[in-house]
Design an enzyme around this catalytic site. Structure first.
Site, PDB file in Angstrom:
ATOM      1  CE  LYS A  16      18.786 -16.898  -4.657  1.00 46.22           C
ATOM      2  NZ  LYS A  16      18.981 -15.801  -5.643  1.00 46.22           N
ATOM      3  NE  ARG A  91      22.389 -20.874  -8.291  1.00 48.29           N
ATOM      4  CZ  ARG A  91      22.899 -20.131  -7.324  1.00 48.29           C
ATOM      5  NH1 ARG A  91      22.638 -20.385  -6.068  1.00 48.29           N
ATOM      6  NH2 ARG A  91      23.650 -19.083  -7.601  1.00 48.29           N
ATOM      7  NE  ARG A 130      25.270  -9.229  -4.207  1.00 49.95           N
ATOM      8  CZ  ARG A 130      24.740 -10.371  -4.654  1.00 49.95           C
ATOM      9  NH1 ARG A 130      23.683 -10.900  -4.071  1.00 49.95           N
ATOM     10  NH2 ARG A 130      25.285 -10.996  -5.678  1.00 49.95           N
ATOM     11  NE  ARG A 163      28.208 -12.510  -4.516  1.00 51.66           N
ATOM     12  CZ  ARG A 163      27.102 -13.260  -4.643  1.00 51.66           C
ATOM     13  NH1 ARG A 163      26.189 -13.247  -3.675  1.00 51.66           N
ATOM     14  NH2 ARG A 163      26.913 -13.996  -5.708  1.00 51.66           N
ATOM     15  NE  ARG A 174      25.992 -14.126 -10.013  1.00 53.94           N
ATOM     16  CZ  ARG A 174      25.962 -12.971  -9.351  1.00 53.94           C
ATOM     17  NH1 ARG A 174      26.721 -11.958  -9.737  1.00 53.94           N
ATOM     18  NH2 ARG A 174      25.197 -12.839  -8.316  1.00 53.94           N
TER      19      ARG A 174
HETATM   20  P1  ADP Z   1      20.352 -12.873  -3.753  1.00 53.81           P
HETATM   21  O1  ADP Z   1      20.851 -13.577  -2.517  1.00 53.81           O
HETATM   22  O2  ADP Z   1      19.029 -13.383  -4.216  1.00 53.81           O
HETATM   23  O3  ADP Z   1      21.377 -12.827  -4.858  1.00 53.81           O
HETATM   24  P2  ADP Z   1      20.624 -10.435  -2.136  1.00 53.81           P
HETATM   25  O4  ADP Z   1      19.848 -10.731  -0.901  1.00 53.81           O
HETATM   26  O5  ADP Z   1      22.103 -10.504  -2.031  1.00 53.81           O
HETATM   27  O6  ADP Z   1      20.094 -11.350  -3.382  1.00 53.81           O
HETATM   28  O7  ADP Z   1      20.154  -8.997  -2.662  1.00 53.81           O
HETATM   29  C1  ADP Z   1      20.738  -8.405  -3.824  1.00 53.81           C
HETATM   30  C2  ADP Z   1      20.843  -6.893  -3.639  1.00 53.81           C
HETATM   31  O8  ADP Z   1      19.520  -6.339  -3.614  1.00 53.81           O
HETATM   32  C3  ADP Z   1      21.495  -6.463  -2.336  1.00 53.81           C
HETATM   33  O9  ADP Z   1      22.231  -5.290  -2.551  1.00 53.81           O
HETATM   34  C4  ADP Z   1      20.310  -6.210  -1.385  1.00 53.81           C
HETATM   35  O10 ADP Z   1      20.619  -5.246  -0.379  1.00 53.81           O
HETATM   36  C5  ADP Z   1      19.269  -5.685  -2.365  1.00 53.81           C
HETATM   37  N1  ADP Z   1      17.894  -6.036  -1.992  1.00 53.81           N
HETATM   38  C6  ADP Z   1      17.444  -7.180  -1.392  1.00 53.81           C
HETATM   39  N2  ADP Z   1      16.101  -7.146  -1.225  1.00 53.81           N
HETATM   40  C7  ADP Z   1      15.698  -5.963  -1.756  1.00 53.81           C
HETATM   41  C8  ADP Z   1      14.413  -5.332  -1.904  1.00 53.81           C
HETATM   42  N3  ADP Z   1      13.278  -5.922  -1.485  1.00 53.81           N
HETATM   43  N4  ADP Z   1      14.363  -4.112  -2.492  1.00 53.81           N
HETATM   44  C9  ADP Z   1      15.505  -3.502  -2.937  1.00 53.81           C
HETATM   45  N5  ADP Z   1      16.726  -4.033  -2.825  1.00 53.81           N
HETATM   46  C10 ADP Z   1      16.842  -5.255  -2.247  1.00 53.81           C
HETATM   47  P1  AMP Z   2      24.905 -17.023  -4.888  1.00 56.51           P
HETATM   48  O1  AMP Z   2      25.617 -16.581  -3.654  1.00 56.51           O
HETATM   49  O2  AMP Z   2      23.753 -17.936  -4.615  1.00 56.51           O
HETATM   50  O3  AMP Z   2      24.565 -15.869  -5.790  1.00 56.51           O
HETATM   51  O4  AMP Z   2      25.960 -17.920  -5.696  1.00 56.51           O
HETATM   52  C1  AMP Z   2      27.179 -17.373  -6.176  1.00 56.51           C
HETATM   53  C2  AMP Z   2      27.873 -18.394  -7.068  1.00 56.51           C
HETATM   54  O5  AMP Z   2      28.203 -19.569  -6.301  1.00 56.51           O
HETATM   55  C3  AMP Z   2      27.042 -18.919  -8.251  1.00 56.51           C
HETATM   56  O6  AMP Z   2      27.113 -18.079  -9.386  1.00 56.51           O
HETATM   57  C4  AMP Z   2      27.702 -20.284  -8.488  1.00 56.51           C
HETATM   58  O7  AMP Z   2      28.916 -20.160  -9.179  1.00 56.51           O
HETATM   59  C5  AMP Z   2      28.013 -20.747  -7.065  1.00 56.51           C
HETATM   60  N1  AMP Z   2      26.913 -21.525  -6.472  1.00 56.51           N
HETATM   61  C6  AMP Z   2      26.131 -21.172  -5.407  1.00 56.51           C
HETATM   62  N2  AMP Z   2      25.235 -22.132  -5.127  1.00 56.51           N
HETATM   63  C7  AMP Z   2      25.442 -23.115  -6.050  1.00 56.51           C
HETATM   64  C8  AMP Z   2      24.829 -24.365  -6.310  1.00 56.51           C
HETATM   65  N3  AMP Z   2      23.788 -24.809  -5.577  1.00 56.51           N
HETATM   66  N4  AMP Z   2      25.302 -25.110  -7.340  1.00 56.51           N
HETATM   67  C9  AMP Z   2      26.325 -24.687  -8.090  1.00 56.51           C
HETATM   68  N5  AMP Z   2      26.948 -23.522  -7.916  1.00 56.51           N
HETATM   69  C10 AMP Z   2      26.523 -22.732  -6.899  1.00 56.51           C
END
Ligand code: ADP
Ligand code: AMP
Length: 215
Positions: A16, A91, A130, A163, A174
């Site tokens: 995302k 969420r 990541r 992270r 999560r």
């Molecule tokens: P989210 O925001 O949904 O938690 P991220 O965008 O942070 O996910 O992506 C999670 C991990 O997967 C990161 O290390 C990113 O570089 C990798 N990633 C994202 N899209 C893809 C894809 N299409 N194929 C492989 N790896 C991906």
């Molecule tokens: P994300 O960056 O979306 O993976 O979110 C990381 C963490 O932030 C989550 O595991 C939650 O603890 C918190 N968080 C992010 N967005 C929300 C939301 N909309 N509501 C509650 N907690 C959130």
């Protein structure tokens, strides 16, 4: 002109954040990523950040009232812009009801929900590899989307970080929280017919192309 509203939804690690940043740039949308906003507050040690951190470190959702405050301020500041792209919010069903209420106040409504579908089996490898740029928040993967030089951000040249919540036990939590709280919202959007499901297990470029063709 009425702002268009899009929501990106999917499990942790679906891609995302990766997609949201590119799409917001390409389409000139205001990006509202609650995860990034919360992490900024944690970093600056604001009151909100200190409270939020205790939930984030455990992989739990931060109380909705805290998240809602940030979102509302952000919408208000950017009203009149071309569009908004939400990443990580809503969420659960309660947050969705709250978003509808907020948008109504500004005479806005959700145009489309984009659901990035990635199976649980792929999530672990994505999240343990990541890295993020602490400055511009760009997301990398050490195997699938590595930085050009060592572990430095391609754009900012600063050291990438892992992270705090990308630890095995927190990732597991999560995912549990996603299935318990967010999956019912995905089901609800599916029933209401406003969701577009995209296979997230392809290259980031392919995923991006399909999102763009749907918004
Ligand atoms: P989210 O925001 O949904 O938690 P991220 O965008 O942070 O996910 O992506 C999670 C991990 O997967 C990161 O290390 C990113 O570089 C990798 N990633 C994202 N899209 C893809 C894809 N299409 N194929 C492989 N790896 C991906
Ligand atoms: P994300 O960056 O979306 O993976 O979110 C990381 C963490 O932030 C989550 O595991 C939650 O603890 C918190 N968080 C992010 N967005 C929300 C939301 N909309 N509501 C509650 N907690 C959130």
């Amino acid at each position: 002109m009425k702002s268009r509203i899009f929501i990106l939804i999917g499990p942790p690690g679906a891609g995302k954040g990766t997609q949201a940043k590119n799409i917001a740039n390409l389409k000139d949308f205001v990006l509202i990523s609650t995860g990034d906003l919360l992490r900024e507050n944690v970093e600056k040690k604001t009151e909100l950040g200190i409270t939020a951190k205790s939930y984030m470190d455990k992989g739990e959702l931060v109380p909705t009232e805290l998240v809602a405050r940030m979102i509302k301020a952000n919408i208000k500041q950017n009203i009149g812009r071309n569009g908004f792209l939400f990443d990580g919010f809503p969420r659960d069903l309660a947050q969705n009801a709250l978003l509808s209420e907020m948008l109504k106040e500004f005479n806005l409504d959700v145009d489309k929900v984009i659901y990035i579908d990635v199976k649980d089996e792929a999530i672990h490898e994505r999240l343990t590899n990541r890295r993020i740029c602490p400055k511009c928040k760009k997301v990398y993967h050490m195997k699938y989307n590595p930085p050009k030089h060592g572990e430095l951000c391609d754009d900012c040249n600063v050291s990438l970080i892992i992270r705090d919540d990308d630890k095995i036990d927190v990732i597991k939590k999560r995912l549990e929280v996603y299935h318990k709280s967010t999956q019912p919202l995905v089901d609800y959007f599916e029933k209401s017919g406003r969701i577009t499901k995209i296979n997230g297990e392809r290259t980031p470029k392919e995923v991006e192309g399909e999102i763009i063709s749907n918004i």
